[in-house]
Design an enzyme around this catalytic site. Sequence first.
Site, PDB file in Angstrom:
ATOM      1  N   CYS A 179       0.808  -1.222   0.000  1.00  0.00           N
ATOM      2  CA  CYS A 179       0.000   0.000   0.000  1.00  0.00           C
ATOM      3  C   CYS A 179       0.842   1.272   0.000  1.00  0.00           C
ATOM      4  O   CYS A 179       0.307   2.363  -0.220  1.00  0.00           O
ATOM      5  CB  CYS A 179      -0.932   0.007   1.212  1.00  0.00           C
ATOM      6  SG  CYS A 179      -1.884  -1.512   1.378  1.00  0.00           S
TER       7      CYS A 179
ATOM      8  N   HIS B 271      -9.606   2.171  -1.728  1.00  0.00           N
ATOM      9  CA  HIS B 271      -8.170   1.934  -1.548  1.00  0.00           C
ATOM     10  C   HIS B 271      -7.622   0.983  -2.609  1.00  0.00           C
ATOM     11  O   HIS B 271      -7.456  -0.203  -2.363  1.00  0.00           O
ATOM     12  CB  HIS B 271      -7.945   1.375  -0.141  1.00  0.00           C
ATOM     13  CG  HIS B 271      -6.550   0.943   0.156  1.00  0.00           C
ATOM     14  ND1 HIS B 271      -5.441   1.620  -0.328  1.00  0.00           N
ATOM     15  CD2 HIS B 271      -6.071  -0.091   0.899  1.00  0.00           C
ATOM     16  CE1 HIS B 271      -4.342   1.004   0.105  1.00  0.00           C
ATOM     17  NE2 HIS B 271      -4.696  -0.037   0.849  1.00  0.00           N
TER      18      HIS B 271
ATOM     19  N   CYS C 249       0.231   2.748   6.323  1.00  0.00           N
ATOM     20  CA  CYS C 249       0.572   1.381   6.722  1.00  0.00           C
ATOM     21  C   CYS C 249       0.537   0.484   5.497  1.00  0.00           C
ATOM     22  O   CYS C 249      -0.182   0.753   4.532  1.00  0.00           O
ATOM     23  CB  CYS C 249      -0.411   0.879   7.783  1.00  0.00           C
ATOM     24  SG  CYS C 249      -2.136   0.887   7.236  1.00  0.00           S
TER      25      CYS C 249
END
Length: 434
Positions: free
Chosen positions: A92, A382, A411
């Site tokens: 990510c 996301h 994160c």
Amino acid sequence: MQRFLRRVAVIGGARIPFCRSNTLYADLSNLDLMTGALNALVDRYNLKNQHIDEVVGGAVITHSKDFNLTREAVLGTRLKPSTPGITMMQACGTSLQGALGSAAKIATGDIDCAIAVGSDTTSDAPLTVSKKLAQRLIKLGQQKTFLDKLKQFKGFSPKEMVPNAPANAEPRTGLSMGQHAELMAQEWNISRAEQDAFALESHRKVAEAYRSGYMDDLVTPFAGVFRDNNIRADATAEKLASLKTAFDKTERGTLTAANSTPLTDGAAAVLLASEDWATKHGLPVQAYITYSQTAANDFVGGDGLLMAPTIAVSHMLERAGLTLQDFDFYEVHEAFAAQVLATLKAFEDPIYCQEVLGRAAPMGSIDRAKLNVHGSSIAVGHPFAATGARILGNLAHMLSQHHGRGLISICTAGGMGVAAILESKDAAELHQAA
């Protein structure tokens, strides 16, 4: 020859709308989405036929044919074909890490401009055959006669035909990210009500950002889509409270589909440059990248999977000589409401700050009014590798409007975290003078 570090300017970002997987982008690939985001950036900053020193980015969920996804995307844009494309991946944190690597090169003078980009689609997730069937097919191609080819299927079982979907779990623990986040929620005593309230606020903030026109400077329509389709402007606390838990089905479970990010398709890009390059091309600077940090923890040994950003932020602030309260804006990626709330509690916890961060005192609390001012991943979605570029472009845009200093915390899978500090032009000049 002695070289001096240059300031790294964020010219701005652009992205296409984010869509829940298997909806409006169901027939599109990572290449389609990344190309769309890059072209959005090209149009926004008049980069047609321009040479960019490097485009760095990638995707998390990829096919084997995407061997250099970024370069192929560049070749599909209106950028000059001499622009190199470099593919990398840090879950990510991919596009933020790509931006930080290019920023270091700009600072040292190795390059003058760069684009960081990320794309992901779980609608087009790769499906592979079983290892046994793959071996049969390889041997089949090596045979010359029909009889020899037929022999390769001796003992064949229909079970070998079942495809292998990408595993949504950490290889080292076997637990999904949601299951890890549930463990964090339990460790830090994050209630279901707290998580739902946080998620509801994210949806309301993003809905307002669209209503006010704020998103017009960041989101470019693509493939007939004009806005993120995960936003729930009509969400209520009662609706969120009625949902079943998603990862822990027992009475201890607190994470739901509403207070977690959905699987999402989309892409985002951001343009970085030296001040001289920006001036030469008549592009105003939105903000400067001043500090960054990457960290990891022992999540296999029991550390929270998504807690590594606390380490990255702590180390970065020590190097910068800043406190957690020295910021006007905080952009903390919302993988899960529980993860954001656990991070905030960790900053305030004296034992965690001493034992994990090596600090004599807690880092303290932040003004929640400054946190994710225009909402974040729970509401907009996301697409894993795209989130860093989305957040970087969003924060730079805010700083260009309101000035000051902002902190980014993201994160990632694998127990890692990526953090960065941005400053508006006037704040950076005051900081430099001091």
